[in-house]
Write a protein that holds these residues in place. Structure first.
Motif, PDB file in Angstrom:
ATOM      1  N   CYS A  98       0.835  -1.209   0.000  1.00 11.05           N
ATOM      2  CA  CYS A  98       0.000   0.000   0.000  1.00 11.05           C
ATOM      3  C   CYS A  98       0.868   1.256   0.000  1.00 11.05           C
ATOM      4  CB  CYS A  98      -0.945  -0.001   1.201  1.00 11.05           C
ATOM      5  SG  CYS A  98      -2.313  -1.153   1.044  1.00 11.05           S
ATOM      6  N   LYS A  99       1.983   1.217   0.716  1.00  8.93           N
ATOM      7  CA  LYS A  99       2.898   2.357   0.706  1.00  8.93           C
ATOM      8  C   LYS A  99       3.404   2.602  -0.708  1.00  8.93           C
ATOM      9  CE  LYS A  99       7.332   4.002   2.473  1.00  8.93           C
ATOM     10  NZ  LYS A  99       8.075   4.104   1.235  1.00  8.93           N
ATOM     11  N   LEU A 100       3.785   1.528  -1.396  1.00  9.43           N
ATOM     12  CA  LEU A 100       4.259   1.668  -2.774  1.00  9.43           C
ATOM     13  C   LEU A 100       3.148   2.200  -3.675  1.00  9.43           C
ATOM     14  CD1 LEU A 100       6.328  -1.618  -3.008  1.00  9.43           C
ATOM     15  CD2 LEU A 100       7.238   0.713  -2.976  1.00  9.43           C
ATOM     16  N   CYS A 101       1.924   1.742  -3.444  1.00  5.49           N
ATOM     17  CA  CYS A 101       0.779   2.244  -4.228  1.00  5.49           C
ATOM     18  C   CYS A 101       0.611   3.747  -4.030  1.00  5.49           C
ATOM     19  CB  CYS A 101      -0.523   1.548  -3.804  1.00  5.49           C
ATOM     20  SG  CYS A 101      -0.748  -0.098  -4.450  1.00  5.49           S
ATOM     21  N   SER A 102       0.705   4.181  -2.792  1.00  8.08           N
ATOM     22  CA  SER A 102       0.497   5.607  -2.518  1.00  8.08           C
ATOM     23  C   SER A 102       1.605   6.466  -3.109  1.00  8.08           C
ATOM     24  CB  SER A 102       0.354   5.853  -1.016  1.00  8.08           C
ATOM     25  OG  SER A 102       1.557   5.591  -0.340  1.00  8.08           O
ATOM     26  N   GLU A 103       2.785   5.896  -3.294  1.00 12.49           N
ATOM     27  CA  GLU A 103       3.900   6.625  -3.890  1.00 12.49           C
ATOM     28  C   GLU A 103       3.834   6.640  -5.414  1.00 12.49           C
ATOM     29  OE1 GLU A 103       7.292   4.582  -2.340  1.00 12.49           O
ATOM     30  OE2 GLU A 103       7.211   5.623  -0.415  1.00 12.49           O
ATOM     31  N   CYS A 104       3.062   5.759  -5.982  1.00 19.30           N
ATOM     32  CA  CYS A 104       3.034   5.559  -7.430  1.00 19.30           C
ATOM     33  C   CYS A 104       2.487   6.776  -8.180  1.00 19.30           C
ATOM     34  CB  CYS A 104       2.215   4.305  -7.761  1.00 19.30           C
ATOM     35  SG  CYS A 104       1.990   3.997  -9.512  1.00 19.30           S
ATOM     36  N   ARG A 105       1.386   7.303  -7.719  1.00 18.10           N
ATOM     37  CA  ARG A 105       0.744   8.471  -8.334  1.00 18.10           C
ATOM     38  C   ARG A 105       0.208   8.213  -9.751  1.00 18.10           C
ATOM     39  NH1 ARG A 105       0.385  10.155  -3.622  1.00 18.10           N
ATOM     40  NH2 ARG A 105       2.021  11.380  -2.715  1.00 18.10           N
ATOM     41  N   LYS A 106       0.075   6.968 -10.126  1.00 20.42           N
ATOM     42  CA  LYS A 106      -0.530   6.623 -11.415  1.00 20.42           C
ATOM     43  C   LYS A 106      -1.979   6.231 -11.154  1.00 20.42           C
ATOM     44  CE  LYS A 106       3.432   6.689 -13.650  1.00 20.42           C
ATOM     45  NZ  LYS A 106       3.796   7.817 -14.409  1.00 20.42           N
ATOM     46  N   ASN A 107      -2.763   6.197 -12.192  1.00 21.08           N
ATOM     47  CA  ASN A 107      -4.136   5.720 -12.042  1.00 21.08           C
ATOM     48  C   ASN A 107      -4.110   4.250 -11.660  1.00 21.08           C
ATOM     49  OD1 ASN A 107      -5.338   8.160 -12.662  1.00 21.08           O
ATOM     50  ND2 ASN A 107      -5.348   7.726 -14.850  1.00 21.08           N
ATOM     51  N   HIS A 108      -4.998   3.867 -10.759  1.00 22.74           N
ATOM     52  CA  HIS A 108      -5.052   2.477 -10.305  1.00 22.74           C
ATOM     53  C   HIS A 108      -5.647   1.589 -11.389  1.00 22.74           C
ATOM     54  CE1 HIS A 108      -5.779  -1.048  -7.953  1.00 22.74           C
ATOM     55  NE2 HIS A 108      -7.028  -1.017  -8.320  1.00 22.74           N
ATOM     56  N   TYR A 109      -5.047   0.439 -11.590  1.00 23.44           N
ATOM     57  CA  TYR A 109      -5.639  -0.583 -12.441  1.00 23.44           C
ATOM     58  C   TYR A 109      -5.250  -1.944 -11.877  1.00 23.44           C
ATOM     59  CZ  TYR A 109      -1.053  -0.253 -14.745  1.00 23.44           C
ATOM     60  OH  TYR A 109       0.292  -0.196 -14.994  1.00 23.44           O
ATOM     61  N   GLU A 110      -6.136  -2.908 -12.052  1.00 20.48           N
ATOM     62  CA  GLU A 110      -6.033  -4.198 -11.384  1.00 20.48           C
ATOM     63  C   GLU A 110      -4.874  -5.066 -11.841  1.00 20.48           C
ATOM     64  OE1 GLU A 110      -7.774  -5.758  -8.695  1.00 20.48           O
ATOM     65  OE2 GLU A 110      -8.128  -3.633  -8.414  1.00 20.48           O
ATOM     66  N   GLU A 111      -4.298  -4.815 -12.983  1.00 20.39           N
ATOM     67  CA  GLU A 111      -3.227  -5.688 -13.448  1.00 20.39           C
ATOM     68  C   GLU A 111      -1.847  -5.051 -13.333  1.00 20.39           C
ATOM     69  OE1 GLU A 111      -4.431  -7.751 -17.042  1.00 20.39           O
ATOM     70  OE2 GLU A 111      -5.614  -9.021 -15.727  1.00 20.39           O
ATOM     71  N   CYS A 112      -1.768  -3.967 -12.554  1.00 22.27           N
ATOM     72  CA  CYS A 112      -0.442  -3.425 -12.284  1.00 22.27           C
ATOM     73  C   CYS A 112       0.266  -4.382 -11.322  1.00 22.27           C
ATOM     74  CB  CYS A 112      -0.516  -2.007 -11.725  1.00 22.27           C
ATOM     75  SG  CYS A 112      -0.891  -1.877  -9.981  1.00 22.27           S
ATOM     76  N   ILE A 113       1.567  -4.323 -11.316  1.00 26.53           N
ATOM     77  CA  ILE A 113       2.371  -5.226 -10.486  1.00 26.53           C
ATOM     78  C   ILE A 113       1.958  -5.140  -9.019  1.00 26.53           C
ATOM     79  CG2 ILE A 113       4.717  -5.643  -9.618  1.00 26.53           C
ATOM     80  CD1 ILE A 113       4.320  -6.616 -12.504  1.00 26.53           C
ATOM     81  N   LEU A 114       1.829  -3.938  -8.499  1.00 29.33           N
ATOM     82  CA  LEU A 114       1.514  -3.780  -7.079  1.00 29.33           C
ATOM     83  C   LEU A 114       0.136  -4.318  -6.736  1.00 29.33           C
ATOM     84  CD1 LEU A 114       3.075  -0.267  -6.468  1.00 29.33           C
ATOM     85  CD2 LEU A 114       4.047  -2.522  -5.946  1.00 29.33           C
ATOM     86  N   SER A 115      -0.818  -4.110  -7.624  1.00 33.48           N
ATOM     87  CA  SER A 115      -2.154  -4.638  -7.390  1.00 33.48           C
ATOM     88  C   SER A 115      -2.144  -6.166  -7.386  1.00 33.48           C
ATOM     89  CB  SER A 115      -3.123  -4.120  -8.456  1.00 33.48           C
ATOM     90  OG  SER A 115      -4.424  -4.583  -8.189  1.00 33.48           O
ATOM     91  N   LEU A 116      -1.366  -6.755  -8.281  1.00 35.32           N
ATOM     92  CA  LEU A 116      -1.276  -8.212  -8.329  1.00 35.32           C
ATOM     93  C   LEU A 116      -0.637  -8.770  -7.058  1.00 35.32           C
ATOM     94  CD1 LEU A 116      -0.240  -8.702 -12.055  1.00 35.32           C
ATOM     95  CD2 LEU A 116      -2.471  -9.196 -11.028  1.00 35.32           C
TER      96      LEU A 116
END
Length: 143
Positions: free
Chosen positions: A79-97
């Motif tokens: 989740c920390k990495l997600c919050s740093e990403c600043r890209k639009n969320h999508y389910e098949e990104c590495i972090l989401s997987l």
């Protein structure tokens, strides 16, 4: 330094608890944590941000018992990495997987994640308030 260092260390902690780790019985492709480690490594080596049809690759039939607190800590790192990403969320990104793979180890149903960590923790608390609290506390320490 790897941008995934802390997430990787968290996943290694989970592996260290597994009796199959580093043995002939260790099968990363059939392991939720092994899958998560592999896709982080792929992303690190290739700079890929997503894996097409990645959700279908998560080994959901891995029924090993996992340390729920370590899973919660690992999810908080992601989740920390997600919050740093600043890209639009999508389910098949590495972090989401990675997050979805770890969720499969402790939740019976998918957890809704639309890009907001706060709203995600609300959704987690609907399934398991104790894990949501562990995730929140860990997340707050690392941000």
């Amino acid at each position: 330094m790897s941008k995934f260092k802390n997430a990787n260390l968290s996943l290694i902690s989970l592996c260290n608890e597994c009796p199959n780790y580093n043995s002939m019985d260790c099968s990363k492709s059939k392991c939720l944590v092994g899958f998560a480690k592999d896709i982080l490594q792929i992303s690190e080596e290739t700079s890929e941000r997503s894996i097409k049809n990645g959700l279908s690759m998560i080994p959901i039939y891995d029924l090993k018992p996992y340390n729920k607190e370590l899973i919660a800590n690992s999810i908080a790192e992601v989740c920390k990495l997600c919050s740093e990403c600043r890209k639009n969320h999508y389910e098949e990104c590495i972090l989401s997987l990675v997050r979805r793979s770890l969720e499969a180890a402790v939740f019976s149903e998918d957890v809704l994640f639309e890009g907001s960590i706060l709203m995600y923790l609300v959704e987690v608390s609907k399934q398991n308030p104790e894990l949501a609290l562990i995730m929140k506390n860990k997340y707050m320490k690392i941000v």
